[in-house]
Design a protein around this motif. Sequence first.
Motif, PDB file in Angstrom:
ATOM      1  N   ASP A   1       0.778  -1.262   0.101  1.00 46.32           N
ATOM      2  CA  ASP A   1      -0.086   0.009  -0.112  1.00 46.32           C
ATOM      3  C   ASP A   1       0.965   1.358  -0.096  1.00 46.32           C
TER       4      ASP A   1
ATOM      5  N   ARG B   1      -5.765   3.086  -5.442  1.00 43.10           N
ATOM      6  CA  ARG B   1      -6.502   1.871  -5.498  1.00 43.10           C
ATOM      7  C   ARG B   1      -6.758   1.155  -6.556  1.00 43.10           C
ATOM      8  N   THR B   2      -6.461   1.797  -7.848  1.00 41.05           N
ATOM      9  CA  THR B   2      -6.627   1.120  -8.945  1.00 41.05           C
ATOM     10  C   THR B   2      -5.277   0.246  -9.376  1.00 41.05           C
TER      11      THR B   2
ATOM     12  N   ASP C   1      -4.431  -2.123  -7.296  1.00 48.54           N
ATOM     13  CA  ASP C   1      -4.640  -3.604  -6.646  1.00 48.54           C
ATOM     14  C   ASP C   1      -4.807  -4.449  -7.904  1.00 48.54           C
ATOM     15  N   THR C   2      -4.755  -5.708  -7.602  1.00 52.23           N
ATOM     16  CA  THR C   2      -5.034  -6.634  -8.648  1.00 52.23           C
ATOM     17  C   THR C   2      -6.634  -6.755  -9.288  1.00 52.23           C
ATOM     18  N   HIS C   3      -7.313  -6.556  -8.152  1.00 54.98           N
ATOM     19  CA  HIS C   3      -8.849  -6.519  -8.236  1.00 54.98           C
ATOM     20  C   HIS C   3      -9.288  -5.143  -7.729  1.00 54.98           C
ATOM     21  N   PRO C   4      -9.215  -4.157  -8.385  1.00 51.92           N
ATOM     22  CA  PRO C   4      -9.704  -2.932  -7.779  1.00 51.92           C
ATOM     23  C   PRO C   4     -11.143  -2.946  -6.928  1.00 51.92           C
ATOM     24  N   HIS C   5     -11.473  -2.210  -5.989  1.00 48.74           N
ATOM     25  CA  HIS C   5     -12.795  -2.170  -5.477  1.00 48.74           C
ATOM     26  C   HIS C   5     -13.375  -0.901  -6.276  1.00 48.74           C
TER      27      HIS C   5
ATOM     28  N   ARG D   1       1.930   2.106  -3.619  1.00 43.56           N
ATOM     29  CA  ARG D   1       0.880   2.719  -4.158  1.00 43.56           C
ATOM     30  C   ARG D   1       0.591   4.191  -3.806  1.00 43.56           C
TER      31      ARG D   1
END
Length: 277
Positions: A81, A238-239, A241-245, A84
């Motif tokens: 994190d 946040r984007t 991440d492998t699978h963003p929320h 990022r």
Amino acid sequence: MSIVPAEAVSANVRGGAQTATHTAPAAAPLAPRARLLPALAAVYRAQLSRARVARIPLLFVATFQSVGIMVLMRGVVDGGDEARSVVAGSSVLVVAFVALNLLAQYFGQLRAGGGLDHYATLPVPPAAVVLGAAGAYASFTVPGTIVTAVIGSVLFGLPLTHLWVLAAVIPLAGAALAGLGAALGLLAPRQELATLLGQLGMSAALLLGVLPPGRLPGPIAYARDLLPSTYGVEALARTFDTHPHWPTVVLDLAVCAGVGVVSLGVATWAYRKAAVR
């Protein structure tokens, strides 16, 4: 020789006056006030042309500065994190340098040098002047922001898949920061103070945006939530991440858009106040 009665002469004079009154040309109507969108487009093109000539060296400095910060942070941040946050904050820092810092200096210079008097004489809405200048300065940051995000992603091993979200982050964060920069420049009583406020705003974007939020002290972390660019930084981070929320990303972007509307509204009010002082 016949004598013309005085009544006839008076009638002829009155008739001539009435005829002259009827034949006098009517006053030409004033030109209609320019509509917002055409005026906005004209100001945007003019400002973008000016910025392209005068601000290219400064854009290079802003990009080099952000890349240098990421290289330095690479020595203390390994990944996760924090990586990022560093990449997202450094990317948005390019926007802050141009849209906040330089725009504050520009409007401060306009106010001090009487340049606002020129804009005040133009038949354009005040919002067109503020939005046109803000949009041009925000658009000018696009190349540097993209380059910074790509270099940072490669440097920290982050995925490049969702960098398309910059298409939303740049204009929204740019609007929020440009509105703040314009307001600072217009409300500052002196040009030197406008420059100082612009520098302080960019420094806040650097410290509160680039540093990982988990390493900030409590009170400073709360101040981070007040910075207009924070929500654009959060959305971009946040984007990675492998699978963003995505609902959370959209929420951050919506908050950033709301802050942008408020800051641009304040800048428009500040422009009206400064133009009629």
